[in-house]
Design a protein around this motif. Sequence first.
Motif, short mmCIF file in Angstrom:
data_model
loop_
_atom_site.label_atom_id
_atom_site.label_comp_id
_atom_site.label_asym_id
_atom_site.label_seq_id
_atom_site.Cartn_x
_atom_site.Cartn_y
_atom_site.Cartn_z
N PHE A 1 0.92 -1.55 0.11
CA PHE A 1 -0.34 -0.09 -0.02
C PHE A 1 1.17 1.08 0.24
O PHE A 1 0.55 2.07 -0.82
CB PHE A 1 -0.81 -0.05 1.06
N VAL A 2 1.59 0.94 0.77
CA VAL A 2 2.81 2.86 1.18
C VAL A 2 3.82 2.47 -0.64
O VAL A 2 3.41 3.65 -0.84
CB VAL A 2 4.00 2.37 1.99
N GLY A 3 3.60 1.23 -0.92
CA GLY A 3 4.57 1.68 -2.48
C GLY A 3 3.67 1.74 -3.53
O GLY A 3 3.92 2.64 -4.32
N GLY A 4 1.86 1.37 -3.41
CA GLY A 4 0.97 1.91 -4.64
C GLY A 4 1.97 3.48 -4.29
O GLY A 4 1.61 4.33 -5.37
N ILE A 5 1.23 4.09 -3.29
CA ILE A 5 0.99 5.52 -3.04
C ILE A 5 2.18 6.42 -3.14
O ILE A 5 1.39 6.92 -3.99
CB ILE A 5 1.38 5.99 -1.09
#
Length: 251
Positions: free
Chosen positions: A79-83
């Motif tokens: 999720f952080v990587g997606g942000i």
Amino acid sequence: MRSEDLDLKAQSLYEHLAELRKRIINCALILFIGTAICYNFSEQIFNFVRQPIVPYLPGGGLIFTGPLDKFIAHLKLSFVGGIILSCPFWLYQVWMFVAPGLYQKERKYTMGFIMAGTVLFLLGSGFSYFIALPMAFHFLMTFGGDIDKPMISIDQYMGFFTQMCLMFGVAFELPLVIVVLGMMGIVSQAFLRKNRRYAIMTIAVIAAIITPPDLLSMVMMLTPMWILFEGAVLVVGIFEKNRDQSFNEIE
């Protein structure tokens, strides 16, 4: 106030809320796609994210105590990587929501806003990974001698890492927020200069909150944010000058 004016205001509020809802849904879809892409590379991303703390782990790896801990950690990391991966796309959604409140000539800065926001967010995240986190772990893991050995869980580390990474990324967006507020006429260069001391005090408080409990880390966070603030003040002045010139040409 006339009923017609109330109807117009209610309609305007409804339109703003509808636009906000649309942009939030678009951002959610963008983040979902970015998270799905990063999940396919979560193992490589996890190995990269683990590096700042590896020198302080006796066995070279993190521990987990629950059967779902590692899986959930990979989801959080994805999720952080997606942000980060989708940063230009959700910034575009933010700009499209803000743009109607700007002057016609200022709406052409779409690419500049997206590029500046992306660079600032990546700078903040990179600053957290390459500078703030190594400094924090050096202080926290060597504090009190080397007799005690750390046993850091995946859940604890991911929570600490994602918080630092995202908060630094958001904090580095400060100059972009100030510039947009200046473009909208909410703040001026004179106002920012007059209240510089309060701005620096606020930045210092933010740096103290989001950095580990040591003075060096706070100073390392305060310094770039201060520089970015001063840069934003100059950019706001440039936009004000261009706006005044445009008004003079119209007259």
